[in-house]
Every structure is written in structure tokens, then in C-alpha cells.
Design an enzyme around this catalytic site. Structure first.
Site, PDB file in Angstrom:
ATOM      1  N   SER A  82       6.276  12.646   1.560  1.00 27.02           N
ATOM      2  CA  SER A  82       6.541  12.012   0.361  1.00 27.02           C
ATOM      3  C   SER A  82       5.559  11.639  -0.641  1.00 27.02           C
ATOM      4  O   SER A  82       5.611  11.500  -1.956  1.00 27.02           O
ATOM      5  CB  SER A  82       7.489  10.522   0.306  1.00 27.02           C
ATOM      6  OG  SER A  82       6.835   9.652   0.733  1.00 27.02           O
ATOM      7  N   LYS A 157       4.559   3.969  -1.168  1.00 22.61           N
ATOM      8  CA  LYS A 157       4.824   4.610  -2.561  1.00 22.61           C
ATOM      9  C   LYS A 157       3.734   4.254  -3.412  1.00 22.61           C
ATOM     10  O   LYS A 157       3.015   3.459  -3.369  1.00 22.61           O
ATOM     11  CB  LYS A 157       6.427   4.410  -2.780  1.00 22.61           C
ATOM     12  CG  LYS A 157       7.604   4.673  -1.829  1.00 22.61           C
ATOM     13  CD  LYS A 157       7.502   6.206  -1.736  1.00 22.61           C
ATOM     14  CE  LYS A 157       8.616   6.295  -0.646  1.00 22.61           C
ATOM     15  NZ  LYS A 157       8.768   7.679  -0.176  1.00 22.61           N
TER      16      LYS A 157
END
Length: 268
Positions: A82, A157
Site C-alpha cells: 500500500s 500510512k
């Protein structure tokens, strides 16, 4: 007892005989009359068995590792794609291991552009509980040398917006907007395809929370995907932040710092 007379350098000294208690010595006293001193035998220190020394070294090393990982910095494994290409995580390859430091956020909150590691809230983990401290530490140490899997309750993230800001997607150029202004995101990865993102409705980030998204924007399960029961619930609590990802430490060929380019200010 000796007496000096009139301070004359040519005067003589008179010496009294030793007292009955033996506290004074006559001029004829010889140190040869002293009894021979007694010397005590020094005990040789018994050497510890090697296994005991090894156990002490191992215990100290383990204690230092736990203290450093708890309060200063910690290495995390990136098993997910990701964050590619900023961070490398893929099936069948050597996943990045990153150093995450914990000191910065003792003095300030995470800012837009920071790459952070955080503990997933229940709506991110499907209710899975993080391991206890001892089990978690052993699991993390094992995952660093590929002996175990990461906990599965920690995520990495990039911070896109902070509490009080609004986030939406997208403008006519496919850019995410924060407070109505398009972001500058040079780190985005679209796998060679068009720079197009999935749209989502306008969200106001609650106070004390962060809106986070992956750099591999169309292959990231992030704040957009975990808005349950409301879209704003996809934001993660600041209190869940473990630390700031600073450096890629493994593999050696990817050594280097991790960019914290601020997309709201163009890196300024």
C-alpha cells in the site's frame, strides 16, 4: 623527651628513655626489634562459568532492546504494497524494514506528509486485539529476522489531513482536496496507469484524529475504506500513533530516509 635549647643550631638533643607504656623509643631503638608483619592471603576470585556469562549478556541485550523499542525507536516490517514505491512490500520478495522513532511526537502531533505507524482501531482490525507486551515484543523481534509474521494490528500510512480539516476527492485533475485546495503529491504511485483515484465524499476529520492514505493510492486500504459507521470514523486517533517512520534499514540496497513531503504546502 627531646628538647631544643635556645634555638641554637649547635646545641645538643637530650633523649629520654622509653616510657613504661612503650610509647616513646630511645635513640638506640632498632626497627629490627619490630615483629614481622603478617600478610594475609588474597583469595583468588572464582571465574563464572561461560554459560552464566552468556546468560547475563543475553539478558542485558534483551533488556536494552525492550527499553529502546518501547521508548526510543523500533523496527517494523512492511508486508503490504500500500505504500509502494515509497516503501517496498510485496509477496515473494524482501519486504522493507523501517526504523520508526518515537521521540518526535512527544513534543508535537503528526503533521501532513508524515509517514506514521499506528495501532489500528477496531474498525481497521476487524476486532482483532493486539498481542500483549511480551508476546508483541517477541513477535516483532521474530518478524525482523523473518521468523514470524508481523502482528497484523499495526499499520503504516501517510498523514493527509489533521483534525478540523475537510478532505474530499477529487478535482478535475484527479487530485485530493483538503479544505478545498488540491494536494501536491509527487510520491503517488499509479502503477504506470492514469493518475485517477476513487472518489469519496467530503469528510471533516474529527478533532484528535488523522486522515491517512497510502502512497499506492489505488491499492491501499486506508481511511477511505474504514469509515464505519460514518466516513469520519475512517480517521485514526492520534493516541494510536506509535511513531514516525524515518529510515529504511533493510534491505541494504534500499537504505535511505523516508520523505515527509507535506502535500498541503508543496513540501515547504
Amino acid at each position: 623527651m627531646s628538647h631544643r635549647v635556645n634555638g641554637d643550631s649547635s646545641s645538643t638533643w637530650e633523649t629520654t628513655p622509653p616510657s613504661e607504656e612503650g610509647t616513646a623509643r630511645s635513640s638506640s631503638y632498632s626497627y629490627d626489634d619490630e615483629p614481622a608483619p603478617r600478610f594475609s592471603k588474597k583469595k583468588t576470585k572464582k571465574k563464572q562459568p561461560f554459560w552464566k556469562e552468556l546468560l547475563v549478556i543475553f539478558s542485558v541485550a534483551l533488556l536494552l532492546t525492550v527499553v529502546i523499542q518501547t521508548f526510543v525507536a523500533r523496527v517494523f516490517v512492511i508486508p503490504s504494497a500500500s505504500m509502494e514505491t515509497t516503501l517496498h512490500g510485496c509477496t515473494g520478495c524482501v519486504n522493507d524494514k523501517v526504523l520508526v522513532e518515537k521521540i518526535t511526537y512527544l513534543f508535537r502531533d503528526p503533521q501532513p506528509g508524515d509517514v506514521i505507524v499506528f495501532r489500528g482501531p477496531p474498525n481497521w482490525t476487524g476486532g482483532k486485539q493486539p498481542p500483549n507486551f511480551v508476546a508483541g515484543t517477541l513477535q516483532d523481534l521474530g518478524s525482523m529476522v523473518n521468523l514470524s509474521e508481523p502482528s497484523g494490528t499495526d499499520f503504516i500510512k501517510r498523514v493527509i489531513a489533521v483534525g478540523g480539516q475537510t478532505v474530499e476527492c477529487c478535482d478535475d485533475q484527479g487530485r485530493v482536496l483538503v479544505d478545498g485546495k488540491p494536494l501536491d503529491e509527487p510520491y503517488l504511485n499509479f502503477g504506470g496507469g492514469p493518475r485517477q483515484q476513487d472518489s469519496f465524499e467530503k469528510v471533516t476529520v474529527p478533532a484528535g484524529k488523522l486522515w491517512v492514505m497510502g502512497d499506492n493510492r489505488n491499492n491501499s486500504s486506508d481511511s477511505r475504506k474504514h469509515g464505519d459507521p460514518t466516513p469520519a470514523d475512517g480517521a485514526i486517533p492520534i493516541d494510536n500513533v506509535v511513531g514516525k517512520a524515518r529510515v529504511i534499514v533493510i534491505p541494504v540496497g534500499r537504505w535511505g530516509s523516508i520523505s515527509d513531503f507535506n502535500p498541503q504546502t508543496g513540501g515547504k
